[in-house]
Design an enzyme around this catalytic site. Structure first.
Site, mmCIF file in Angstrom:
data_model
loop_
_atom_site.group_PDB
_atom_site.id
_atom_site.type_symbol
_atom_site.label_atom_id
_atom_site.label_comp_id
_atom_site.label_asym_id
_atom_site.label_seq_id
_atom_site.Cartn_x
_atom_site.Cartn_y
_atom_site.Cartn_z
ATOM 1 N N LYS A 251 -1.266 -5.197 6.175
ATOM 2 C CA LYS A 251 -2.322 -4.614 7.001
ATOM 3 C C LYS A 251 -2.019 -4.950 8.447
ATOM 4 C CE LYS A 251 -6.307 -2.585 5.976
ATOM 5 N NZ LYS A 251 -6.468 -1.921 4.682
HETATM 6 N N1 GLU Z 1 -6.401 1.704 4.730
HETATM 7 C C1 GLU Z 1 -6.467 2.173 3.381
HETATM 8 C C2 GLU Z 1 -6.792 1.020 2.448
HETATM 9 O O1 GLU Z 1 -7.378 0.049 2.837
HETATM 10 C C3 GLU Z 1 -5.230 2.962 2.978
HETATM 11 C C4 GLU Z 1 -3.949 2.205 3.035
HETATM 12 C C5 GLU Z 1 -2.700 3.076 2.819
HETATM 13 O O2 GLU Z 1 -2.848 4.253 2.557
HETATM 14 O O3 GLU Z 1 -1.620 2.518 2.941
HETATM 15 O O4 GLU Z 1 -6.552 1.098 1.273
#
Ligand code: GLU
Length: 434
Positions: free
Chosen positions: A120
């Site tokens: 993240k």
């Molecule tokens: N931000 C989204 C999540 O928390 C999607 C992450 C992604 O598609 O890599 O799952």
């Protein structure tokens, strides 16, 4: 976190007033890892992130000044594949939070069986205060500063809170310019015209709806006419309202950063979405006559509805308000909306929580499908994407229910058991434990 901190030991966020999201994530993990009898080495390697990068991003503002923004990327795991996870732009972003979010991505990908790890990113910024040009320069600087981390086989970012397909396009262009090739697979959640996938925009909400449909079967419920309250009206929350109303649910309350709104006979999500498109947020939505304003937005979580959908930020349902939740089903579209203490209270009150690492995994699932299409250079129709998404979400739901029954645990602990087993198996095969 100091570099010589023993692995596996959790540092609780220094500000005692704030709940540590990473501390909570570890508590969730521990509940499952106790049942699995993991070795100390397995536990240590499964908890801490493998890599953390922090940077200060200098960005030229429209008035000529340079402003610097603190930014992070945390790669939690690459045991099962390239690191995967969104980038969030928010004034409250901090390392503790990004570590938790990266950790949840690892287990989310494992629960739905997509071959990727967890990561993240975050930038401490209120994007509403930036012009479009400032936002573009900040986004490009973020990607350029962290470029050594990223790559289709290394780490593949995506949208998260306050980031969108346009920002993904800038990320992708920054990376492609650097290497001189067209490299769409370095980021997902891109616009359709630039290698995005059909169905990615609605994927988080659609995945939740698939799972909620299975949960309704599990609970012997009829979904039509069930009442719903949704906290958060971004990508996940707004499409959740739209898709649930399309299958006959009544959306009784919605909210965003500018307020919460309630209408017992139901809010028309299309009207609310159109209002946000014209005005930038739900602020003053009650003046349209479609709903009444709720004075304290947190009261939305305590309304007498069947289904509660937290679709905003972490730590919303805590030991303070969990006992007042009246919904029978909580579908976590947000990451980390319920604390472990809240889980205990909800459990004892018989509230079923479909946990984030299962419930909102539709987003990363279609991200994976986008990444696959980018690498093939062949693009699927919406029908094909929906077929795969539905199959993955339905099967994952029942796999988690089976484990919950087998170990007599709630769905969160069951989801972690599924996810941890898969991560440990891959790590073991790679020879990570002596
Ligand atoms: N931000 C989204 C999540 O928390 C999607 C992450 C992604 O598609 O890599 O799952």
């Amino acid at each position: 976190m100091t570099p010589n901190q023993p692995a596996g030991k959790v540092v609780i966020f220094e500000d005692k007033e704030k709940v540590s999201a990473f501390g909570n994530a570890i508590k969730q993990f521990d509940r499952a890892s106790k049942i699995l009898n993991l070795t100390p080495n397995q536990v240590a390697l499964s908890k801490e992130p493998r890599k953390i990068m922090e940077a200060m991003l200098p960005v030229r503002m429209d008035d000529g000044r340079i402003e610097t923004f603190r930014a992070f990327r945390v790669q939690h795991s690459i045991a099962r594949g390239p690191a995967k996870g969104g980038v969030r732009f928010h004034p409250d972003v901090n390392l503790d939070e990004v570590k938790a979010l990266a950790f949840w991505m690892t287990y989310k990908c494992a629960v739905v069986g997509i071959p990727m790890g967890g990561a993240k990113g975050g930038v401490v910024v209120d994007p509403r205060k930036l012009s479009i040009g400032e936002l573009e320069r900040l986004s490009r600087r973020y990607f350029a500063e962290m470029i050594s981390l990223f790559g289709p086989d290394r780490d593949v970012p995506a949208p998260d809170v306050n980031t969108n397909p346009q920002i993904m396009a800038w990320f992708m262009d920054t990376y492609s310019m650097h290497y001189g090739d067209y490299i769409p697979a370095v980021v997902t959640g891109k616009p359709l015209a630039l290698g995005g996938s059909q169905g990615r925009n609605t994927a988080t909400a659609q995945g939740m709806v698939y799972v909620v449909r299975q949960a309704a079967k599990h609970l012997n419920w009829d979904l039509p006419n069930r009442s719903v309250a949704i906290q958060g009206f971004g990508n996940a929350g707004s499409f959740a309202a739209l898709l649930l109303s399309k299958i006959g649910c009544r959306i009784k309350a919605i909210s965003d950063i500018d307020g919460a709104f309630h209408n017992d006979s139901g809010i028309d999500p299309e009207k609310a979405i159109e209002f946000v498109r014209l005005n930038g947020s739900l602020k003053d939505f009650h003046l349209t006559g479609h709903a009444e304003k709720i004075d304290n937005p947190l009261e939305l979580l305590e309304l007498p509805v069947d289904i509660l959908i937290p679709a905003a930020l972490e730590n919303q349902i805590t030991h303070e308000n969990a006992a007042r939740v009246k919904a029978r089903l909580i579908a976590e579209c947000a990451n980390g909306p319920c604390t472990p203490e809240a889980d205990d209270i909800l459990d004892s009150n018989g509230v079923v929580v479909v946990p984030d690492i299962l419930c909102n995994a539709g987003g990363v699932t279609v991200s994976y499908l986008e990444w696959v299409q980018n690498r093939m250079g062949y693009y699927w129709k919406e029908k094909r994407v929906q077929k795969d998404l539905k199959e993955i979400m339905d099967n994952s739901f029942w796999a988690v229910v089976d484990i919950a029954r087998q170990y007599n645990v709630n769905m969160r602990t069951a989801a972690f058991i599924v996810g941890i087993k898969r991560v440990i198996e891959a790590s073991e095969l790679r020879g990570l434990y002596a």
